[in-house]
Design an enzyme around this catalytic site. Sequence first.
Site, short mmCIF file in Angstrom:
data_model
loop_
_atom_site.label_atom_id
_atom_site.label_comp_id
_atom_site.label_asym_id
_atom_site.label_seq_id
_atom_site.Cartn_x
_atom_site.Cartn_y
_atom_site.Cartn_z
N LEU A 125 0.84 -1.21 0.00
CA LEU A 125 0.00 0.00 0.00
C LEU A 125 0.87 1.25 0.00
O LEU A 125 0.65 2.18 -0.77
CB LEU A 125 -0.90 -0.01 1.25
CG LEU A 125 -1.79 1.21 1.48
CD1 LEU A 125 -2.86 1.32 0.39
CD2 LEU A 125 -2.47 1.15 2.85
N THR A 158 7.13 -5.15 3.64
CA THR A 158 7.63 -6.26 4.45
C THR A 158 7.49 -7.56 3.66
O THR A 158 6.44 -7.82 3.08
CB THR A 158 6.83 -6.37 5.77
OG1 THR A 158 6.91 -5.12 6.45
CG2 THR A 158 7.38 -7.48 6.66
N GLN A 336 18.08 -0.38 30.32
CA GLN A 336 18.55 0.36 31.50
C GLN A 336 18.94 -0.59 32.63
O GLN A 336 19.96 -0.40 33.29
CB GLN A 336 17.43 1.32 31.96
CG GLN A 336 17.87 2.36 32.96
CD GLN A 336 18.81 3.39 32.33
OE1 GLN A 336 18.93 3.49 31.10
NE2 GLN A 336 19.51 4.15 33.15
N ILE A 337 18.13 -1.60 32.83
CA ILE A 337 18.42 -2.57 33.91
C ILE A 337 19.71 -3.33 33.61
O ILE A 337 20.48 -3.66 34.52
CB ILE A 337 17.20 -3.51 34.10
CG1 ILE A 337 16.05 -2.71 34.71
CG2 ILE A 337 17.55 -4.72 34.97
CD1 ILE A 337 14.70 -3.40 34.69
N GLU A 363 1.58 -0.40 9.99
CA GLU A 363 0.13 -0.68 10.07
C GLU A 363 -0.61 0.43 10.83
O GLU A 363 -1.55 0.18 11.59
CB GLU A 363 -0.13 -2.08 10.64
CG GLU A 363 0.53 -3.14 9.76
CD GLU A 363 -0.01 -4.52 9.90
OE1 GLU A 363 -1.18 -4.68 10.26
OE2 GLU A 363 0.75 -5.45 9.62
N THR A 365 0.67 4.46 12.37
CA THR A 365 1.51 4.96 13.47
C THR A 365 0.63 5.13 14.73
O THR A 365 -0.60 5.07 14.66
CB THR A 365 2.08 6.35 13.10
OG1 THR A 365 0.97 7.24 12.89
CG2 THR A 365 2.96 6.30 11.85
C1 LIG Z 1 10.04 -1.62 8.43
C2 LIG Z 1 8.77 -1.17 7.79
C3 LIG Z 1 7.90 -2.11 7.24
C4 LIG Z 1 6.73 -1.69 6.60
N1 LIG Z 1 5.92 -2.62 6.00
C5 LIG Z 1 4.92 -2.21 5.18
C6 LIG Z 1 4.20 -3.13 4.36
O1 LIG Z 1 4.42 -4.35 4.41
N2 LIG Z 1 3.26 -2.66 3.50
C7 LIG Z 1 2.97 -1.33 3.42
O2 LIG Z 1 2.12 -0.97 2.62
N3 LIG Z 1 3.63 -0.42 4.20
C8 LIG Z 1 4.60 -0.82 5.06
N4 LIG Z 1 5.29 0.08 5.82
C9 LIG Z 1 4.95 1.49 5.74
C10 LIG Z 1 4.32 2.03 7.03
O3 LIG Z 1 3.03 1.52 7.17
C11 LIG Z 1 4.38 3.57 6.94
O4 LIG Z 1 5.74 3.92 7.08
C12 LIG Z 1 3.52 4.22 8.01
O5 LIG Z 1 2.16 4.01 7.75
C13 LIG Z 1 3.78 5.73 8.12
O6 LIG Z 1 3.79 6.33 6.87
P1 LIG Z 1 5.01 7.30 6.45
O7 LIG Z 1 6.25 6.55 6.70
O8 LIG Z 1 4.75 7.80 5.08
O9 LIG Z 1 4.94 8.49 7.49
P2 LIG Z 1 4.02 9.80 7.37
O10 LIG Z 1 2.64 9.41 6.97
O11 LIG Z 1 4.74 10.79 6.52
O12 LIG Z 1 4.00 10.29 8.87
C14 LIG Z 1 5.08 11.02 9.45
C15 LIG Z 1 4.66 11.42 10.86
O13 LIG Z 1 3.49 12.26 10.82
C16 LIG Z 1 2.48 11.70 11.63
N5 LIG Z 1 1.16 11.94 11.05
C17 LIG Z 1 0.75 11.71 9.77
N6 LIG Z 1 -0.55 11.99 9.64
C18 LIG Z 1 -0.99 12.39 10.85
C19 LIG Z 1 -2.24 12.80 11.37
N7 LIG Z 1 -3.35 12.84 10.60
N8 LIG Z 1 -2.32 13.18 12.67
C20 LIG Z 1 -1.23 13.12 13.47
N9 LIG Z 1 -0.01 12.74 13.04
C21 LIG Z 1 0.10 12.38 11.76
C22 LIG Z 1 2.79 10.21 11.67
O14 LIG Z 1 2.17 9.58 12.77
C23 LIG Z 1 4.29 10.23 11.74
O15 LIG Z 1 4.69 10.45 13.06
C24 LIG Z 1 6.43 -0.32 6.52
C25 LIG Z 1 7.30 0.62 7.10
C26 LIG Z 1 8.46 0.21 7.71
C27 LIG Z 1 9.39 1.26 8.27
#
Ligand SMILES: Cc1cc2nc3c(=O)[nH]c(=O)nc-3n(C[C@H](O)[C@H](O)[C@H](O)COP(=O)(O)OP(=O)(O)OC[C@H]3O[C@@H](n4cnc5c(N)ncnc54)[C@H](O)[C@@H]3O)c2cc1C
Length: 380
Positions: A125, A158, A336-337, A363, A365
């Site tokens: 996605l 992933t 820490q422990i 899945e 944040t």
């Molecule tokens: C190791 C790893 C494995 C992953 N596996 C998969 C996978 O298998 N399939 C897949 O599709 N994706 C996968 N992802 C993607 C993951 O789901 C996204 O990284 C995640 O959803 C956040 O999107 P972004 O990185 O674009 O951050 P952004 O959307 O740019 O967010 C950046 C920051 O802004 C905050 N933020 C954004 N919108 C809001 C809001 N409305 N209100 C408050 N805060 C907000 C977020 O919480 C975050 O702190 C993976 C990511 C990693 C790092």
Amino acid sequence: MDFEHSEQQQLIRAMVREFAQREVAPIAKAIDKSGEFPLATVKKMAQLGLLGMVVPPEYGGSGTDTVSYAIAIEELSRICASHGVIVSVNNSLACWPILHYGTEEQKQRYLVPMAKGEELGAYALTEPAAGSDAAKQKATAVLDGDSWLLNGNKIFITCGGAAQTYVLFAMTEPAKRYKGITAFIVPRDVDGLTVGTEEEKMGIRATATTEIFLSNVRIPKENVLGEVGQGFKVAMNTLNGGRIGIAAQALGIAQGCLDEAVAYAKVREAFGKTLGQMQAIQWMLADIATDVEVSRLLTYRAAWHEDTGADYIMSSAMAKLFAAEACVTAARKAVQIYGGYGYSKDYPVERFYRDSKITEIYEGTNEIQRVVIAGQLGLR
Ligand SMILES: Cc1cc2nc3c(=O)[nH]c(=O)nc-3n(C[C@H](O)[C@H](O)[C@H](O)COP(=O)(O)OP(=O)(O)OC[C@H]3O[C@@H](n4cnc5c(N)ncnc54)[C@H](O)[C@@H]3O)c2cc1C
């Protein structure tokens, strides 16, 4: 109200715990270092039926309930979070949407081999500019005769480097935004699909996280998953259940931290007594133990909601939010422990600390879980 697990659930816990100790523990440190995808143990997990737990036997799965599935991920993640999420992704993000939205033909062709673990699935996605705001998909799919032509790229997938099949989302009607997204089943070996190099990650290092590039990838109409234009619904409903798996992963990591930290506190001495005799350390461990139990209750409750047909959008978001925060805190306290030794790669708590962080990100944040929960409270 009954907090006891069924006999079958207890048997599954015992089986997975024994497997994790025997097969996963000896390689967990090495695969964290090398980043190698643990294909040999994944095949053994397939033989145990762990890759298609939530899939009925007629489609190649083991047909257990969601609580059992959460137990299995907890036990794996207690030893190695990479193994935990590999099981979670295959079950929740690849098998589940095909089981629930697929045609009979799609189930026979794609679900059966994934549920048996003969093939692996992944969920694609996220894009470079579409993470939390998943409706901002730039990947496009254009109908061309009897097939769809897909272009774009996906990031952070992933098991992207290990999977044979992707449940992949693309924009079919950009003007409609989230109502213009469609889900596709995309085999890895189609012309025009390239799997990028694996990400160098902080934690869950053995999970083959890759980019996927689509350049004029031709996908037959029969590979649309669900209805055209319903892809966002498929994506979000899939994540609602997927979050139970990640909550269980976080729970397992936190339990692993507790196990290690309690054992260490009993033997490490300072100022003429063990760490475990110091109230400051006891309080840290008591807090971790309490958080672990709350995470467990929330996680199994969300799984039970899914099993009993209740709405689990709110309970899975709460379970993932709480368990992820508890897990990061537990890992920080465990390091820490351990003091200086906690900072060394010689001890598992260092790996748990790095692994824990991802549970607050993927899945959805922590912030997005709060958005989901607030939405369920009627606040939009
Ligand atoms: C190791 C790893 C494995 C992953 N596996 C998969 C996978 O298998 N399939 C897949 O599709 N994706 C996968 N992802 C993607 C993951 O789901 C996204 O990284 C995640 O959803 C956040 O999107 P972004 O990185 O674009 O951050 P952004 O959307 O740019 O967010 C950046 C920051 O802004 C905050 N933020 C954004 N919108 C809001 C809001 N409305 N209100 C408050 N805060 C907000 C977020 O919480 C975050 O702190 C993976 C990511 C990693 C790092």
